[in-house]
Design a protein around this motif. Sequence first.
Motif, short mmCIF file in Angstrom:
data_model
loop_
_atom_site.label_atom_id
_atom_site.label_comp_id
_atom_site.label_asym_id
_atom_site.label_seq_id
_atom_site.Cartn_x
_atom_site.Cartn_y
_atom_site.Cartn_z
N MET A 1 36.35 41.10 48.40
CA MET A 1 37.49 41.27 47.33
C MET A 1 37.61 42.46 46.88
O MET A 1 38.57 42.83 46.23
CB MET A 1 37.10 40.07 46.42
CG MET A 1 37.36 38.64 46.70
SD MET A 1 37.44 37.52 45.41
CE MET A 1 35.49 37.26 45.17
N VAL A 2 36.69 43.30 46.60
CA VAL A 2 36.66 44.48 46.05
C VAL A 2 37.50 45.31 46.81
O VAL A 2 38.42 46.22 46.43
CB VAL A 2 35.25 45.07 45.84
CG1 VAL A 2 35.33 46.59 45.33
CG2 VAL A 2 34.35 44.20 44.74
N THR A 3 37.30 45.57 48.10
CA THR A 3 38.14 46.14 49.17
C THR A 3 39.63 45.69 48.97
O THR A 3 40.59 46.58 48.99
CB THR A 3 37.65 45.89 50.66
OG1 THR A 3 36.57 46.43 50.69
CG2 THR A 3 38.48 46.89 51.47
N ALA A 4 39.73 44.70 49.09
CA ALA A 4 41.31 44.00 48.99
C ALA A 4 41.95 44.56 47.46
O ALA A 4 43.14 44.78 47.49
CB ALA A 4 41.36 42.39 48.97
N ALA A 5 40.92 44.39 46.72
CA ALA A 5 41.44 44.98 45.27
C ALA A 5 41.91 46.32 45.35
O ALA A 5 42.85 46.84 44.54
CB ALA A 5 40.30 44.65 44.10
N SER A 15 47.53 46.30 37.30
CA SER A 15 46.65 45.16 36.03
C SER A 15 46.00 44.27 37.17
O SER A 15 46.38 44.14 38.41
CB SER A 15 47.72 44.36 35.49
OG SER A 15 48.56 43.66 36.12
N LEU A 16 44.98 43.75 36.50
CA LEU A 16 44.18 42.55 37.23
C LEU A 16 45.05 41.37 37.78
O LEU A 16 45.01 40.98 38.82
CB LEU A 16 43.37 42.08 36.07
CG LEU A 16 42.22 42.76 35.59
CD1 LEU A 16 41.20 42.38 34.80
CD2 LEU A 16 41.25 43.43 36.78
N THR A 17 46.12 41.02 37.03
CA THR A 17 46.99 39.98 37.55
C THR A 17 47.85 40.54 38.70
O THR A 17 47.77 39.69 39.84
CB THR A 17 48.24 39.67 36.28
OG1 THR A 17 47.28 39.15 35.08
CG2 THR A 17 49.04 38.78 36.76
N ALA A 18 48.13 41.74 38.58
CA ALA A 18 49.14 42.47 39.66
C ALA A 18 48.11 42.58 40.96
O ALA A 18 48.89 42.36 42.12
CB ALA A 18 49.83 43.63 39.46
N ILE A 19 46.84 43.00 40.86
CA ILE A 19 45.87 42.93 41.83
C ILE A 19 45.98 41.51 42.54
O ILE A 19 46.04 41.29 43.90
CB ILE A 19 44.54 43.65 41.40
CG1 ILE A 19 44.72 45.04 41.16
CG2 ILE A 19 43.51 43.27 42.54
CD1 ILE A 19 43.64 45.43 40.46
N LEU A 34 41.23 43.00 55.81
CA LEU A 34 40.43 43.23 54.61
C LEU A 34 39.11 42.22 54.85
O LEU A 34 38.35 42.32 54.00
CB LEU A 34 41.11 42.96 53.45
CG LEU A 34 42.41 44.09 53.16
CD1 LEU A 34 43.08 43.59 51.95
CD2 LEU A 34 41.51 45.26 52.70
N GLY A 35 39.19 41.60 56.00
CA GLY A 35 37.90 40.86 56.08
C GLY A 35 37.97 39.30 55.80
O GLY A 35 36.84 38.50 55.71
N LEU A 57 35.88 38.30 39.10
CA LEU A 57 35.07 39.13 39.75
C LEU A 57 35.34 40.68 39.40
O LEU A 57 34.38 41.39 38.80
CB LEU A 57 34.98 39.12 41.33
CG LEU A 57 34.66 40.49 41.87
CD1 LEU A 57 33.24 40.27 42.02
CD2 LEU A 57 35.44 40.68 43.30
N LEU A 58 36.47 41.01 39.13
CA LEU A 58 36.80 42.26 38.74
C LEU A 58 36.48 42.61 37.08
O LEU A 58 36.11 43.68 36.66
CB LEU A 58 38.45 42.63 38.90
CG LEU A 58 38.81 42.71 40.23
CD1 LEU A 58 40.32 43.01 40.38
CD2 LEU A 58 37.94 43.70 41.22
N THR A 59 36.66 41.63 36.31
CA THR A 59 36.21 41.88 34.96
C THR A 59 34.61 42.09 34.63
O THR A 59 34.29 42.56 33.89
CB THR A 59 36.76 40.72 34.07
OG1 THR A 59 36.38 39.46 34.55
CG2 THR A 59 38.11 40.69 34.17
#
Length: 186
Positions: A1-5, A15-19, A34-35, A57-59
């Motif tokens: 998920m981090v790589t996808a972000a 933004s987080l929403t856009a990601i 991306l796995g 996750l991102l926050t």
Amino acid sequence: MVTAAAAGVLAGARSLTAIAEWISDAPVWASMALGFAVDPFAKTVVTLPHPATVMRLLTRLVGDVLDAAVSASLRARAVGRTTAKARWRAVAVDGKQLRGSRAAGGKAVWLLAAMDHTGTALGQQQIEAKSNETRAFVSLLHDLDLDNTVITADAAHTQHANGRWLRDRGAHYIAAVKGNHPGLLE
């Protein structure tokens, strides 16, 4: 998920929403690259995380820990990348404001980074503001092997303590001198 972000940010998400939306809308081939797993029954549908999961996750990521992990991975991949052993390694240190970023209180995010001249990021850390670059200089370089390394940085880092610390670590440096040291400048 981090790589996808990260891929979402590279594609323009700000933004987080856009990601999270970019991950949901990514083409199947990109999601697979991306796995993300392919649904074993449909075979053409990729199982993606829910946007709320991505945002949670991102926050919760600790930026400095992620930076350290990514930097360590890049350094490990760079070992042996060049065929000839250079006599000196060159490393540039500089701070930059991340365009479009906001930290708590709405302030822009500043990073101080070290990069070798092959383009490998050796480390970075978030700082409070541009004025705090000098205090972060030593902590940024602390875990790097600095033997036979030439460090370049802007005039803000031309400080006696930084020079002594670099010499003690076996490093060399090119010091830019401006008005912050008027006697030396003269």
